[in-house]
Write an enzyme that holds these catalytic residues in place. Structure first.
Site, PDB file in Angstrom:
ATOM      1  CE  LYS A 144      -3.661  -0.461   2.608  1.00  0.00           C
ATOM      2  NZ  LYS A 144      -4.227  -0.636   3.951  1.00  0.00           N
ATOM      3  NE  ARG A 180      -5.219   3.618   4.033  1.00  0.00           N
ATOM      4  CZ  ARG A 180      -5.249   3.808   2.720  1.00  0.00           C
ATOM      5  NH1 ARG A 180      -4.635   4.852   2.180  1.00  0.00           N
ATOM      6  NH2 ARG A 180      -5.853   2.917   1.958  1.00  0.00           N
ATOM      7  N   GLY A 220      -8.404  -7.017   4.825  1.00  0.00           N
ATOM      8  CA  GLY A 220      -9.222  -7.040   6.034  1.00  0.00           C
ATOM      9  C   GLY A 220      -8.569  -7.721   7.223  1.00  0.00           C
ATOM     10  CG  MET A 224      -2.749  -6.975   9.644  1.00  0.00           C
ATOM     11  SD  MET A 224      -1.049  -6.741   9.262  1.00  0.00           S
ATOM     12  CE  MET A 224      -1.144  -6.052   7.649  1.00  0.00           C
ATOM     13  NE  ARG A 232      -5.530  -4.385  -3.827  1.00  0.00           N
ATOM     14  CZ  ARG A 232      -6.111  -4.622  -2.684  1.00  0.00           C
ATOM     15  NH1 ARG A 232      -5.413  -4.820  -1.610  1.00  0.00           N
ATOM     16  NH2 ARG A 232      -7.417  -4.649  -2.604  1.00  0.00           N
ATOM     17  CG  HIS A 284      -5.339 -41.685   0.667  1.00  0.00           C
ATOM     18  ND1 HIS A 284      -6.470 -42.098  -0.009  1.00  0.00           N
ATOM     19  CD2 HIS A 284      -4.310 -42.425   0.193  1.00  0.00           C
ATOM     20  CE1 HIS A 284      -6.129 -43.055  -0.855  1.00  0.00           C
ATOM     21  NE2 HIS A 284      -4.827 -43.277  -0.747  1.00  0.00           N
ATOM     22  CB  SER A 326      12.176 -41.491 -18.301  1.00  0.00           C
ATOM     23  OG  SER A 326      10.963 -40.894 -17.901  1.00  0.00           O
ATOM     24  CB  CYS A 331       7.309 -40.422 -16.889  1.00  0.00           C
ATOM     25  SG  CYS A 331       8.298 -41.686 -16.100  1.00  0.00           S
ATOM     26  CE1 TYR A 383       9.785 -37.695 -21.666  1.00  0.00           C
ATOM     27  CE2 TYR A 383      11.796 -37.592 -22.971  1.00  0.00           C
ATOM     28  CZ  TYR A 383      10.920 -38.302 -22.167  1.00  0.00           C
ATOM     29  OH  TYR A 383      11.170 -39.606 -21.864  1.00  0.00           O
TER      30      TYR A 383
END
Ligand code: ADP
Ligand code: MG
Ligand code: MG
Length: 886
Positions: free
Chosen positions: A22, A91, A100, A102, A332, A445, A768, A836, A856
């Site tokens: 800010k 501020r 919102g 602080m 901002r 999980h 790979s 992979c 790749y």
């Protein structure tokens, strides 16, 4: 004594670390000559010093006073002046926006005397008393923790007795008296009358608000470090509550929801900032300001254009109009939806504000992922039944089932509802449209597995009381039974009873080739940005595909080949019995018969995949998992045999199977007989697979195709393992007429392989990285065990910021990868190196792999566009040295 305070004219936006977002942007606007009330910023350094010692650093308040005097001189108005008081806003504002979280205190400087001066100067006694009561309220709450409701309650009472024009000056004066009494009652002393004391206490309170509980929770969620501290902005007040020609509002330079250009925002006449939030009166859509105050509106639009040109991005703005005069209070680079991010990036290229390369830095793979999921059409949707944690995005509708077997058996879409899931639920999770659990967060999980396979998942819906035995769950007083229909939103975590209509994602339809790139603005933007990513990326993107259908889909989504074809998936279903015969074979003749029966089936699989990937590489991995995974589970067999015996029958084949399962039982199957080890001890197994690949390729060539198979050996740890397999592979290849040259490579998925990569490269055409196993073996994590048990605690405690199975652990696992790439290429310069596994589709990991110089990545087909975009971003970051992911 350090320097802790910076006038707005000293700073600029590059100093957000020191001045907070800010403060840095207020400084930038001041520099641009925009109308910002004068002020200064107390730096985050000062806050960190305060948090470390519990008191403000020496000399801070002298420095504040010196800056304050400058402002007083500039405005010719002093804090505490009884006739014409300067009032201040104090501020908070850290490096990263924490909306919102602080505190801000307005109207500092009012007291029993200056309130009269403010009334006289403004000619508005009501305004002056109303400002005073606001100060006591905000100050009481923020500095001393006086409950807001106490004040709200009294305010509501006064409003209720007031006339249509609102409370009179006298009523507000009385209200100030009441507020002061509330203040004394809670705080134990009078409301401080000295303006400088108010100011210093307010600054202190803002420092302290950094460590408020909600701020801490917010930071943990958003992964903002706890040690940054906040800056404090002190600036002259301007008043939006001085009558009908005053007001306050927020504005966006483009629509943050869709990206459409235009005037977006809200405006409230005769109001101060906090009224907008409090929702006391309805705000007006910003375009209404054109009618109310055309001059200010025009000025606002000019400023919006200036800010956009300057920041070269969507900005959001807070402003106030005081008696027809416009003041800027904040700006901002604004947050936006995923759709708006793409649309705006493309627009800004068209407007000449940014280059196509920069446009790629403005969108992320995660945003593209979000746009590919179907979404619920919320118009007319009922209230959600409950809200859990959105763990894996998507919109799923289906019948409730409570167990994995029922899900796997269902022919229509189902939602698998479990308290939590475990590896036994895998078949059910694969079959279900969505998964809903009552326990666990984003690292449970269910969440981790669902994300891995792109299944919609809401977890941790704690209000669900699940009784799977009875086939129902209860939420509050609602009972939901098996068979009832649920809708779950894996992005927002919302759960509805009944079917909420689902809209297919236009982006997904475009990517699948069902919509033209011109279908709409969003699709056009995605098309352009992905096209540019493809043009600049150096990293190839292949897909993990086990079936011809997957391979075809991957190709449509832009895959440049198959990076992993898992042959074990071809050993399931009806073929399981052939595998059983292979395992139970009594002597070479039986084994060869079983292999001979499998051969044509495998060959047919490969013909399909090679056809789908014609002209592109297709890496086929020889069998990897432990063989007993293809046999029935021990418990099931034991029960079957026991039942047969109890009935006096001969368990026959089951007894043989049971003996085999017992014999093959392993305490740690992940570290047991699997991968290359299997190939070396089960005669003929790899040879059969290689023969199937070679014959399939020969068949494709005879049919005029261009097959490019590659053979990949899993779980190698020592070059001699690979060398031994290679002799056999080459022998078989030489026996097959018309087979093309087939490269032979290896997975690098155990640390020893990475550490001896130079040796291994002598025997391998390609590497790979199997990053899933490499992560497991590097960390000594058994994924199935750790994700469900302690990963939540580890994430909570910040031991790692994100699961190493989701985003590659660059420091540890990544170091092994870098080492293996370097030593492998040193031994064999033409070595092809890929990845992979799930990490190949994770945008952050893709950026790491690009930077590590891989050729790749390979990921699941639906993640291919995401990886393409991430690879493009990585290429841009490599040339500019910047990456903007926040
Ligand atoms: P947040 O970071 O929560 O948005 P702010 O510091 O922006 O908090 O302050 C909230 C509101 O206070 C602003 O939107 C604005 O309306 C009001 N405000 C801030 N500074 C001033 C000022 N100098 N004069 C008048 N109102 C102000
Ligand atoms: Mg604000
Ligand atoms: Mg593996």
């Amino acid at each position: 004594m350090g320097k802790y305070v910076y006038d707005f004219i000293e700073g600029d936006r590059s100093r957000a670390d020191l001045l907070g977002g800010k403060g840095a942007n207020l400084a930038e606007m001041t520099r641009l000559g925009l109308p910002v009330p004068p002020g200064f910023t107390v730096s985050t350094d000062a806050c960190r010093a305060f948090l470390a010692t519990g008191s403000p650093p020496a000399g801070l308040f002298e420095e504040v006073n010196a800056h304050l005097r400058e402002i007083e001189a500039r405005l010719d108005r002093r804090l505490g002046d009884p006739r014409d008081p300067l009032l201040l806003a104090v501020r908070s504002g850290g490096r990263y926006s924490m909306p919102g979280m602080m505190e801000t205190i307005l109207d500092i400087g009012l007291n029993d005397v200056t309130v009269g001066g403010l009334a006289a100067r403004s000619g508005d006694e009501r305004f002056a008393w109303d400002s005073y009561r606001r100060l006591i309220q905000m100050f009481g709450r923020t500095v001393h923790g006086v409950p807001a409701e106490e004040f709200e309650h009294e305010l509501a009472a006064v409003r209720a007795t007031a006339g249509p024009g609102g409370p009179s000056a006298g009523q507000l004066r009385d209200l100030v008296d009441t507020y002061k009494k509330i203040f004394v009652r809670h705080v134990g002393h009078d409301f401080p009358q000295a303006p400088h004391e108010q100011l210093f206490l307010a600054v202190r309170a803002v420092f302290e608000s950094w460590n408020s509980e909600r701020a801490r929770i917010y930071r943990r969620q958003e992964r903002i470090p706890d040690d940054l501290g906040t800056a404090v902005n002190v600036m002259a007040m301007v008043f939006g509550n001085l009558g009908p020609d005053s007001g306050t509002g927020v504005a966006f330079t483009r629509d943050p929801a869709t990206g459409a250009p235009g005037v977006y925002g809200d405006y409230l006449t005769d109001a101060q900032g906090e009224d907008v939030v409090a929702g006391i009166r309805n705000t007006l859509p910003l375009p209404e300001l054109a009618r109310l105050d055309p001059v200010s509106f025009r000025r606002l639009r000019e400023i919006m254009a200036t800010l956009e040109r300057h920041y070269r991005d969507l900005c959001d703005i807070e402003f106030t109009i005081e008696r027809g005069r416009l003041w800027m209070l904040q700006t901002r680079v604004g947050k936006r939806t995923a759709a708006a991010a793409f649309v705006i990036a493309a627009q800004l290229v068209d407007e000449g504000l940014i280059t196509a390369d920069e446009a790629l830095t403005r969108v992320t793979g995660a945003q593209l992922a979000q746009l590919m999921f179907p979404a619920f059409d919320l118009a007319g949707a009922p209230e959600p039944l409950t809200v859990g944690v959105g763990a894996s995005p998507g919109a799923a509708v289906g019948r409730v089932v409570f167990d994995s077997a029922a899900a796997a058996a269902a022919t229509d879409p189902v939602i698998l509802v479990r308290r939590e899931t475990n590896p036994d639920d895998l078949p059910g999770m694969i079959a279900a449209a969505g998964v809903l659990t009552s326990r666990g967060g984003k690292t449970s999980h269910a969440a981790v597995v669902a994300r891995g396979m792109g299944r919609t998942c809401v977890c941790g819906a704690e209000s669900l009381d699940i009784d799977a035995e009875r086939g129902e769950f209860v939420v509050g007083d609602r009972v939901v039974r098996a068979g009832d229909v649920l809708s779950i939103d894996g992005t927002t975590g919302r759960v509805w009873l009944g079917a909420v209509p689902v809209q297919p994602s236009p982006v997904a339809r475009y990517l699948a080739g069902e919509l033209s790139p011109e279908a709409d603005g969003l699709v056009a933007a995605v098309h352009r940005l992905l096209g540019h990513a493809d043009a600049v990326r150096r990293l190839g993107v292949r897909a993990n595909a086990d079936t011809p259908e997957d391979a075809r889909r991957a190709r449509r989504l832009g895959a440049g080949g198959v990076g992993l074809c898992r042959t074990e998936h071809m050993f399931l279903g009806e073929r399981r019995e052939l595998v059983e015969r292979l395992i139970l074979a009594d002597g070479p003749a039986e084994r060869e018969a079983a292999l001979a029966a499998l051969l044509p089936l495998q060959r047919a699989d490969f013909v399909g995949i090679l056809a789908a990937m014609d002209g592109l590489p297709a890496t086929i991995r020889l069998l990897d998992p432990p063989l007993h995974e293809f046999l029935p589970p021990l418990a099931e067999l034991t029960a079957r045999v026991a039942r047969a015996e109890a009935r006096g029958e001969d368990p026959g084949r089951d007894a043989t199977l049971l003996a085999a399962v017992r014999r093959m039982h392993e305490a740690n199957p992940m570290l047991g007989l699997r991968g290359v080890r299997l190939g070396l001890v089960v005669p003929g197994l790899f040879a059969m697979q290689v023969r199937a690949v070679a014959e399939a390729a020969a068949q494709r060539i005879r049919a005029g195709g261009d097959p490019r198979p590659e053979i990949m050996v899993p779980l190698v740890g020592d070059v001699r393992e690979l060398a031994a397999v290679r002799v056999e592979v080459e022998r078989v290849l030489a026996e097959v007429d018309g087979a093309p040259e087939i490269p032979i490579g290896t997975m690098i998925e155990v640390p020893r392989a990475a550490l001896t990569a130079g040796e291994i490269a002598a025997e391998a055409h390609f590497f790979s990285f199997g990053t899933n196993d490499l992560t497991q073996t590097t960390w000594a994590f058994s994924r199935d065990d750790v994700e469900g048990s302690f990963f939540g605690a580890y994430l909570e405690r910040g031991i790692f910021p994100v699961s190493p199975f989701e985003s590659i652990d660059a420091k540890g696992v990544g170091r092994l990868i870098r080492l293996a790439v370097a030593e492998g290429r040193a031994a064999r310069p033409e070595l092809t190196v890929g990845v992979c596994g799930e990490h190949g589709g994770d945008p952050d990991s893709v950026e790491f792999f690009a930077e590590a110089g891989l050729d790749y990545v390979s990921c699941s087909p639906y993640r291919v566009p995401i990886a393409r975009l991430a690879a493009g971003r990585a290429a841009v970051a490599a040339t500019t040295g910047t990456s903007d992911s926040r």
